[in-house]
Design a protein around this motif. Structure first.
Motif: not given
Length: 68
Positions: A23, A27, A31
């Motif tokens: 995860e 992420d 980003r």
């Protein structure tokens, strides 16, 4: 007790840790894509972005050419 490749013996802690890493990677990828898009929209070159991220401009362009 015989351990298998999925029997960690730690109550699933390693599975939870690996899922958390997965995860975090997703992420971080999101980003990075947003940051690259913003950098390109601000006028930074692929070479400048690559330098800031520690990769070559070719790598950046190959990975994000659809971004802009």
């Amino acid at each position: 007790m015989t351990r298998t490749s999925v029997d960690t013996g730690d109550g699933g802690g390693i599975f939870n840790e690996l899922a958390a890493v997965r995860e975090a990677k997703k992420d971080l990828s999101r980003r990075e894509e947003v940051a690259v898009r913003r950098a390109r929209n601000s006028g930074l070159s692929w070479a400048e972005i690559g330098t800031l991220l520690g990769v070559t401009r070719q790598t950046m362009h190959r990975k994000y050419r659809k971004v802009g």
